[in-house]
Write an enzyme that holds these catalytic residues in place. Structure first.
Site, mmCIF file in Angstrom:
data_model
loop_
_atom_site.group_PDB
_atom_site.id
_atom_site.type_symbol
_atom_site.label_atom_id
_atom_site.label_comp_id
_atom_site.label_asym_id
_atom_site.label_seq_id
_atom_site.Cartn_x
_atom_site.Cartn_y
_atom_site.Cartn_z
ATOM 1 N N TYR A 1 0.782 -1.215 0.281
ATOM 2 C CA TYR A 1 -0.049 -0.044 -0.067
ATOM 3 C C TYR A 1 0.851 1.130 0.035
ATOM 4 O O TYR A 1 0.653 2.221 -0.791
ATOM 5 C CB TYR A 1 -0.936 -0.129 1.273
ATOM 6 C CG TYR A 1 -2.086 0.893 1.511
ATOM 7 C CD1 TYR A 1 -3.129 1.030 0.908
ATOM 8 C CD2 TYR A 1 -1.729 2.086 2.250
ATOM 9 C CE1 TYR A 1 -4.071 1.888 0.751
ATOM 10 C CE2 TYR A 1 -2.818 3.137 2.446
ATOM 11 C CZ TYR A 1 -3.943 2.856 1.695
ATOM 12 O OH TYR A 1 -4.906 3.992 1.851
ATOM 13 N N LYS B 1 1.085 4.043 -2.551
ATOM 14 C CA LYS B 1 0.601 5.498 -2.762
ATOM 15 C C LYS B 1 1.375 6.372 -2.711
ATOM 16 O O LYS B 1 1.323 7.549 -3.151
ATOM 17 C CB LYS B 1 0.024 5.460 -1.092
ATOM 18 C CG LYS B 1 -1.364 4.986 -0.680
ATOM 19 C CD LYS B 1 -2.305 5.204 -1.567
ATOM 20 C CE LYS B 1 -3.811 5.174 -1.258
ATOM 21 N NZ LYS B 1 -4.984 5.370 -2.264
HETATM 22 P P1 NAP Z 1 -13.311 2.270 1.756
HETATM 23 O O1 NAP Z 1 -14.283 2.756 2.676
HETATM 24 O O2 NAP Z 1 -12.837 0.930 1.897
HETATM 25 O O3 NAP Z 1 -14.056 2.654 0.218
HETATM 26 C C1 NAP Z 1 -13.303 1.987 -0.814
HETATM 27 C C2 NAP Z 1 -14.333 1.921 -1.992
HETATM 28 O O4 NAP Z 1 -13.570 1.406 -3.215
HETATM 29 C C3 NAP Z 1 -15.377 0.879 -1.855
HETATM 30 O O5 NAP Z 1 -16.700 1.102 -2.039
HETATM 31 C C4 NAP Z 1 -14.749 -0.235 -2.714
HETATM 32 O O6 NAP Z 1 -15.648 -1.113 -3.108
HETATM 33 C C5 NAP Z 1 -14.192 0.600 -3.767
HETATM 34 N N1 NAP Z 1 -13.341 -0.196 -4.592
HETATM 35 C C6 NAP Z 1 -12.268 -1.153 -4.142
HETATM 36 N N2 NAP Z 1 -11.766 -1.697 -5.223
HETATM 37 C C7 NAP Z 1 -12.392 -1.304 -6.442
HETATM 38 C C8 NAP Z 1 -12.065 -1.453 -7.746
HETATM 39 N N3 NAP Z 1 -11.246 -2.273 -8.305
HETATM 40 N N4 NAP Z 1 -12.899 -0.610 -8.727
HETATM 41 C C9 NAP Z 1 -13.892 0.106 -8.083
HETATM 42 N N5 NAP Z 1 -13.948 0.464 -7.062
HETATM 43 C C10 NAP Z 1 -13.304 -0.331 -6.012
HETATM 44 O O7 NAP Z 1 -11.980 3.304 1.793
HETATM 45 P P2 NAP Z 1 -12.075 4.860 2.173
HETATM 46 O O8 NAP Z 1 -11.322 4.710 3.641
HETATM 47 O O9 NAP Z 1 -13.071 5.589 1.763
HETATM 48 O O10 NAP Z 1 -10.597 5.113 1.340
HETATM 49 C C11 NAP Z 1 -10.847 5.940 0.186
HETATM 50 C C12 NAP Z 1 -9.517 6.068 -0.458
HETATM 51 O O11 NAP Z 1 -8.718 7.018 0.225
HETATM 52 C C13 NAP Z 1 -8.474 4.991 -0.881
HETATM 53 O O12 NAP Z 1 -7.873 5.080 -1.800
HETATM 54 C C14 NAP Z 1 -7.595 4.860 0.393
HETATM 55 O O13 NAP Z 1 -6.621 4.161 0.032
HETATM 56 C C15 NAP Z 1 -7.477 6.190 0.635
HETATM 57 N N6 NAP Z 1 -7.214 6.590 2.161
HETATM 58 C C16 NAP Z 1 -8.001 6.205 3.147
HETATM 59 C C17 NAP Z 1 -7.470 6.656 4.402
HETATM 60 C C18 NAP Z 1 -8.226 6.385 5.534
HETATM 61 O O14 NAP Z 1 -7.848 6.499 6.791
HETATM 62 N N7 NAP Z 1 -9.529 5.891 5.473
HETATM 63 C C19 NAP Z 1 -6.289 7.316 4.701
HETATM 64 C C20 NAP Z 1 -5.259 7.485 3.520
HETATM 65 C C21 NAP Z 1 -5.936 7.220 2.114
HETATM 66 P P3 NAP Z 1 -16.117 -2.867 -2.385
HETATM 67 O O15 NAP Z 1 -16.647 -2.184 -1.268
HETATM 68 O O16 NAP Z 1 -16.639 -3.232 -3.004
HETATM 69 O O17 NAP Z 1 -14.731 -3.128 -2.264
#
Ligand code: NAP
Length: 251
Positions: A152, A156
């Protein structure tokens, strides 16, 4: 077809992507709510519609070139040419290096790096034609290194280099590209991390908040607000940047 600008947000069924889609609709964009499962986009689309906005649910695996191309073409046909792309879809497959499988590595690279690449390659055609565009890629504080996240953090960090190159190549066409690197944001992704390490999510958030200068964890709207600025006309001279949205400074 109207003059409404069209935005694509990937991974918008929930979490940061859902909040971003709702916020962009409030800013006046017609929003393509993209996620793996089209039916799962109904909640986000419903929220936008209830507020009088325009949204389209699009099922797409961003890591699949043919599906990514088809999704962008569908958005162009049904909503209008997309001029904003938020590459937000993401997964984690955390493990210490010695236990990390090839599949853990490849899956994470596919969704974050390949997914952002193929979606951007398809969408930039519409932006360069329009002479205006905005690309926002979701990086992470993990790009600076994080135990258990060799895959990851590499993806990133890769997205940061990708973003800077997009800014250099596409700037002459009126297209900006920036990355947002969130810190701890309370979503299902961080809830899953808490579950994996066997800690109650509320305790997990409280412990994280103690280490964050503003003394709270982030919420999806913190990121959505930053995206709203980066895709605005006000941000036309901001490009190739990585903005850490983490409640405190990061290197
Ligand atoms: P999340 O709640 O897990 O939501 C991610 C969404 O992406 C889910 O709806 C998932 O679908 C979808 N997804 C996964 N693989 C996919 C694919 N191949 N094609 C299309 N959609 C796909 O994540 P989040 O926390 O909102 O994070 C969003 C972004 O911010 C990510 O890139 C994450 O790495 C980044 N981020 C998050 C955090 C944090 O603290 N939360 C921190 C830094 C960066 P499914 O449910 O069907 O799997």
């Amino acid at each position: 077809m109207t003059d409404t600008r069209v935005a694509i947000v990937t991974g918008a069924a929930r979490g940061i992507g859902a909040a971003t889609a709702v916020r962009l609709a409030r800013e006046g964009f017609a929003v393509a709510v993209c996620d793996l499962d089209e039916a799962a986009c109904a909640g986000t689309v419903g929220t936008i519609a209830d507020e009088g906005g325009t949204a389209l649910a699009v099922g797409v695996d961003v890591a699949d070139t043919a599906r990514a191309n088809a999704a962008v073409a569908r958005v162009a046909a049904e909503l209008g040419p997309p001029v904003v792309l938020v590459n937000n879809a993401g997964i984690t497959r955390d493990n210490l290096l010695f236990k990390m499988s090839d599949d853990d590595w490849d899956s994470v690279m596919s969704v974050h790096l390949r997914g952002s690449f193929v979606m951007t390659r398809a969408a930039q055609e519409h932006m360069t034609k329009a002479g205006w565009g905005r690309i926002v890629n979701l990086s992470s504080v993990s790009a600076l290194g994080n135990r258990g996240q060799a895959n990851y953090s590499a993806a990133k960090a890769g997205l940061q280099g990708f973003t800077k190159t997009l800014a250099i190549e596409l700037g002459r066409f009126g297209v900006t590209a920036n990355a947002i690197a969130p810190g701890f944001i309370a979503t299902e992704m961080t809830a899953a991390t808490a579950a994996r390490v066997g800690v109650d999510f509320e305790d997990f958030k409280a412990a994280a908040a103690k280490e964050i200068p503003v003394r709270r964890v982030g919420v999806p709207e913190d990121i959505a607000g930053t995206v709203a600025f980066l895709v605005s006309d006000d941000a036309s001279f901001v490009s190739g940047q990585v903005i850490y949205v983490a409640g405190g400074p990061r290197a």
